[in-house]
Design an enzyme around this catalytic site. Sequence first.
Site, mmCIF file in Angstrom:
data_model
loop_
_atom_site.group_PDB
_atom_site.id
_atom_site.type_symbol
_atom_site.label_atom_id
_atom_site.label_comp_id
_atom_site.label_asym_id
_atom_site.label_seq_id
_atom_site.Cartn_x
_atom_site.Cartn_y
_atom_site.Cartn_z
ATOM 1 N NE ARG A 30 -6.991 22.558 7.982
ATOM 2 C CZ ARG A 30 -7.336 22.880 6.733
ATOM 3 N NH1 ARG A 30 -6.790 21.956 5.823
ATOM 4 N NH2 ARG A 30 -8.117 23.694 6.198
ATOM 5 C CG PHE A 60 2.163 19.610 10.779
ATOM 6 C CD1 PHE A 60 3.524 19.406 11.392
ATOM 7 C CD2 PHE A 60 1.511 18.431 9.765
ATOM 8 C CE1 PHE A 60 4.069 18.199 10.930
ATOM 9 C CE2 PHE A 60 2.359 17.679 9.487
ATOM 10 C CZ PHE A 60 3.677 17.433 10.007
ATOM 11 C CE LYS A 108 -5.273 3.529 3.904
ATOM 12 N NZ LYS A 108 -6.656 3.452 3.608
ATOM 13 N N GLY A 140 -13.415 7.078 -11.389
ATOM 14 C CA GLY A 140 -14.544 7.842 -10.890
ATOM 15 C C GLY A 140 -14.228 9.465 -10.949
ATOM 16 C CG HIS A 163 -12.019 1.372 -6.783
ATOM 17 N ND1 HIS A 163 -10.897 0.752 -7.634
ATOM 18 C CD2 HIS A 163 -11.510 2.087 -6.173
ATOM 19 C CE1 HIS A 163 -9.698 1.515 -7.404
ATOM 20 N NE2 HIS A 163 -10.254 2.215 -6.292
ATOM 21 C CB CYS A 181 -6.738 1.448 -2.722
ATOM 22 S SG CYS A 181 -8.106 2.573 -3.167
ATOM 23 C CD GLU A 198 -3.289 1.397 -5.656
ATOM 24 O OE1 GLU A 198 -4.163 1.680 -5.137
ATOM 25 O OE2 GLU A 198 -1.956 1.422 -5.334
ATOM 26 C CG HIS A 213 -0.708 6.332 -5.631
ATOM 27 N ND1 HIS A 213 -1.619 6.804 -4.612
ATOM 28 C CD2 HIS A 213 -1.281 5.170 -6.194
ATOM 29 C CE1 HIS A 213 -2.600 5.949 -4.614
ATOM 30 N NE2 HIS A 213 -2.401 4.906 -5.204
#
Length: 722
Positions: free
Chosen positions: A15, A17, A99, A398, A607, A609, A631, A660
């Site tokens: 990892r 990066f 996404k 949560g 829930h 998002c 959201e 966020h």
Amino acid sequence: MKTYAYGYPRLGRGREFKKIIESFWNGKISKRELKKGLGKLEEEIIYTYSKNVDLFPVGEFTYYDNMLDTAVMLGVYNCPEVNFYFDLCRGKSALDMTKWFNTNYHYLVPEIKSSKFKVSWNKPLKSYKKFKKGTPYFIGPFTFLKLSKCYKKNSEKILLKLAGKYTELISRFNRVHIDEPAFCMELSKKEIQSIKKCYKILEKSGTDIYLFTYYDSVDFLDELLKLDVKAIGLDFVHGEENIKLIKKYGWDRKKILITGLVDGRNVWRTDIKKAVSTIKTLKKYADEIFISNAGPLWHLPITIKSEKLPAKLGVKLAFAEERLYELNLIAKTLNDETKKAAQWCKGINSSFGKNETVRRKIKNLKKNDFKRIVPFSIRKKIHKKLLNLPLFPTTTIGSFPQTDDVRKMRALYNRKEISSPEYKKFIRNKIKELVRLQEDIGLDVLVHGEFERTDMVEFFAKKLSGIATTKNGWIISYGTRGYRPPIFYGDISRPKPMTVDEIAFAQSQTKKIVKGMLTGPVTMIAWSYIREDIPTNEVAYQLSLCIQEEIKDYEKKGIKIVQIDEPAFREKAPIKKRHWKKYFDWAVKSFRLSISKAKPETQIHSHMCYSEFHTIIKQIMEMDFDVISIEAARSHGDIINAFENVKFNRQIGLGVWDIHSPAIAEVPKIKKIVRRALAILAKENFWINPDCGLKTRKWEETIPSLKNLIKATKSLREIYSK
Ligand code: GLN
Ligand code: ZN
């Protein structure tokens, strides 16, 4: 036959990066060291490619995200140096994130505010000059525009202007690699015409274009073949229809067919014989064929070699490095060297992790198993009486801040440096403190804080049978953030309660109601590698049965509310809408099955998002939960419009605090979102909560924000109870 690989993971075996970039952010290394470190990482990738395959792209490497890089190349953002770049990723000027197709990778969404583009950076040029090999890499103009926010929707004019700039960019090279995954979406006739015009402009560059599509099939293959490109890459793993389309429309013999045969998105070894037979079929249509991966390899961890997995599972798996090996195996097998392939595939069909009891339960499922006995309208009355909540009940989603002490203790526990009772005591203390804090702040429905969970999917995967987790199987979710998708290999069962201890403990600390917290089947599946030897709906139902059992155990401990998170519900939907029905059918049913045996008295929450709620509201209504939280704060409550034309009679909590962002939620803004919502939604159905879990927030942000949330709620209660 030549091999062509692309999309090799940039994370690095250790990892590197993440470590390099985060060290730079934390001021531990200089800009020079950053560039040197990442340069070395890129070099390793090019070396890996050149050692293993004939052809590959160069210039794929990014410091954060390739969509952002493309925007910078075209002058959409001005980035004179690297700090400006990172500011666009995560600073004050941070772009929105969303996404990437139906994957769990989040890209930065460029915002195109004018049609004035300017070539400000030819990103692959430097790498190309450095390595003197590879095919310079670009995200194609259509995909770039389609996935950006643009001041003018579907504008052909803007696309053609972009094409002009791309022509400038690519004309520096003899050949280029262009990714156009958006070609696999369901496109309108007009869009297809625009694509043709766009590529007509690119022709002027005189450059050979190697065009790649993936994640699904290209519906307009006949038109695609008319583009003047040198080669076309098609996905034969996730685009099952591609082969039918070739049989129907044929191929243009002047074009190279790049066949995506080894899966870039799942970890099961390729059936080499089957891949070879696909190539043999395709040979009837195309003169020149390359063997390639189906979808970029960065959806996979780097190598299986460092994992200690059960032997029977190990021989079934292939990560990125092993995919390169498979490309060679296919080529060799085509040349009648069949021994190695047979060896490689020896274990792929053996069944491992079969559980007859689970299979039987799934087979015996009846229609009624997908239905709660008491309908929502009656449940609502029961809950009202039993739960006795005020107008606008307040709650959180949560998780609470996962601070260094929590992570440190978990690491110690995982390394067995502290005992299980010690760790448990630590977690219990955390829960106890949090319960008290929530009581002090004045929240109505409390949570236990999820301090014991690393990740909402991996945590449950570790507790269930039939699922493996890896030590080093990291992939990028966004930027430098990685996660390790679990591997579903067998039938899933729950050896013992997974979360009951912590939830029951939290409940024992308060007279208020504590919510039980679970991750739903769709999200478990979406963020894992899942088996392909049984249909996905069966995998989902197996998970549902485990959730059923967990809820029963909650009920025995007096838990009255259970929340099942399904943040991936929308993202997992197939790229083409015509495949949605089949997906949503099992997705909805898996939720219904999870809750069908809950007592009518138990209030079920879900829930999600926020992600294009508008398009899936009908499906969501089918889920038969009692309360949903989604959201809304980042979009200033725009999501409300989705409810305008439907009769939404369930209870709902729209997020009023954008978790966020480090900014503290302010009372007026909270009230504004609620008031806007109440113009459409009934006040007696409305809950007040943040957008999502608070895991990534700091306590300094969390406490004042929650206090403001309560303050706003109190004032709203006064106004609305009149
Ligand atoms: N319960 C989870 C949490 O609070 C939900 C996370 C999510 O929706 N992504 O962290
Ligand atoms: Zn969420």
